[in-house]
Design a protein around this motif. Structure first.
Motif, PDB file in Angstrom:
ATOM      1  N   SER A 107       0.850  -1.117   0.113  1.00 52.23           N
ATOM      2  CA  SER A 107      -0.062  -0.011   0.067  1.00 52.23           C
ATOM      3  C   SER A 107       1.043   1.222  -0.024  1.00 52.23           C
ATOM      4  CB  SER A 107      -0.742   0.026   1.361  1.00 52.23           C
ATOM      5  OG  SER A 107      -1.811  -1.156   1.158  1.00 52.23           O
ATOM      6  N   VAL A 159       1.376   5.714  -0.810  1.00 49.15           N
ATOM      7  CA  VAL A 159       0.818   7.070  -0.982  1.00 49.15           C
ATOM      8  C   VAL A 159       1.801   7.630  -1.838  1.00 49.15           C
ATOM      9  CG1 VAL A 159       0.054   9.239  -0.037  1.00 49.15           C
ATOM     10  CG2 VAL A 159      -0.203   7.120   1.317  1.00 49.15           C
ATOM     11  N   ARG A 180      -2.015  13.509  -3.095  1.00 51.72           N
ATOM     12  CA  ARG A 180      -1.556  12.440  -2.498  1.00 51.72           C
ATOM     13  C   ARG A 180      -2.675  11.601  -2.942  1.00 51.72           C
ATOM     14  NH1 ARG A 180       1.892  13.499   1.973  1.00 51.72           N
ATOM     15  NH2 ARG A 180       1.123  11.451   3.091  1.00 51.72           N
ATOM     16  N   ARG A 220      -3.538   7.512  -2.767  1.00 56.22           N
ATOM     17  CA  ARG A 220      -3.378   6.222  -2.167  1.00 56.22           C
ATOM     18  C   ARG A 220      -3.977   4.906  -3.072  1.00 56.22           C
ATOM     19  NH1 ARG A 220      -2.960   7.005   3.376  1.00 56.22           N
ATOM     20  NH2 ARG A 220      -3.126   9.139   4.133  1.00 56.22           N
TER      21      ARG A 220
END
Length: 307
Positions: free
Chosen positions: A266, A268, A275, A277
């Motif tokens: 995962s 960012v 930003r 994700r």
């Protein structure tokens, strides 16, 4: 000659004869090396002994570790604002491809996005090389990633430690950042090609005497307990130039992809003030980071930063 027999005494007479200079010139040369930071002993009737390399790296020290067929011209400067800035200055003055600038200390070292790069004396490798590639400007990522692969491979070669890469340009060992690549260029607007490229590499070789600044202490690492800057510079240049000779093919793609530790994680992505994700899925042959978004869409980012 003293490095080749480090720890042993070499007579002044032998040095004078092999170099075709006077004994007094040998004495002056030894004194000049001491002034550069080399620890050299002189004992009557025994000669000169290099005890340790001190806090400096010499151009000769790096060059003798390189194959003779590499078109590299190594310049070592004890203290500069930034090796990239100095390389830019030389490139603008017509310096040939393969001009290498190494500094013992940077007073204004730079990272990506205008950040500073902590560059204390005697503990890091601060190196920039002038390139004049026949590439389109939008292919710059190939050079940055090539530098990251060469840096990681050089660290592994000399220390045996596993070195991985965080997209795009950061090199990590044991979960800590130990180095990074900064690629800057001058472009010909009409042709869309580079006039020249400056590729810089910064590596924390040893732990700084006074430690890292508080803001870096939790994230910064170093690669060795010994001063291996000359060896690391040469190992980086050997590997990088081998890859560079294979342009425009990107022979390092699979190696980069294998070393990129964000894949499957995962992430960012910070990009132009936004930003995003998602999950890092893959690296494309153009070195774009493919990110799977929460809505199921996939986006390939050519530029940005994983934070």
């Amino acid at each position: 000659m003293l490095e080749e027999q480090q720890g042993s005494f070499v007579s002044g007479e032998l040095l004078a004869n092999q170099l075709s200079i006077s004994r007094n010139a040998v004495w002056k040369a030894a004194q000049a090396l001491r002034n550069q930071g080399y620890d050299i002993r002189a004992v009557t009737n025994r000669g000169y002994q290099l005890v340790r390399s001190g806090s400096t790296v010499s151009a000769e020290d790096v060059a003798r570790r390189l194959p003779r067929n590499l078109p590299l011209d190594v310049l070592v400067i004890p203290r500069v604002k930034s090796t990239n800035s100095e390389a830019h200055r030389l490139a603008q003055g017509g310096a040939a491809e393969g001009t290498v600038v190494i500094a013992g200390e940077q007073t204004a070292g730079r990272g990506r996005h205008g950040r500073s790069f902590f560059s204390p004396s005697g503990t890091g490798l601060y190196l920039s090389v002038v390139l004049r590639p026949a590439l389109e400007a939008d292919q710059a990522q190939a050079l940055t990633t090539m530098g990251a692969v060469a840096c990681a491979a050089a660290i592994e070669e000399l220390t045996g430690r596993e070195a991985s890469i965080k997209w795009v340009n950061d090199v990590f060992c044991d979960g800590r950042k130990v180095g990074g690549i900064l690629t800057e260029a001058s472009m010909d607007i009409e042709s869309g090609r580079f006039d020249y490229v400056v590729l810089g590499v910064g590596v924390n070789v040893c732990r700084p005497r006074d430690g890292f600044p508080a803001e870096l202490e939790a994230v910064a690492g170093f690669v060795s307990g010994e001063d291996i800057r000359a060896e690391l510079a040469a190992a980086f240049l050997r590997t990088f130039w081998k890859l560079y000779r294979q342009l425009p093919a990107c022979a390092h793609y699979q190696e980069y992809r294998k070393r990129c530790f964000v894949l499957g994680q995962s992430v960012v992505v910070s990009r132009e003030g936004r930003r995003i994700r998602g999950r890092a899925i893959d690296i494309t042959p153009a070195f774009e980071l493919v990110v799977g978004l929460p809505d199921g869409a996939q986006v390939a980012y050519r530029y940005g930063e994983v934070v």
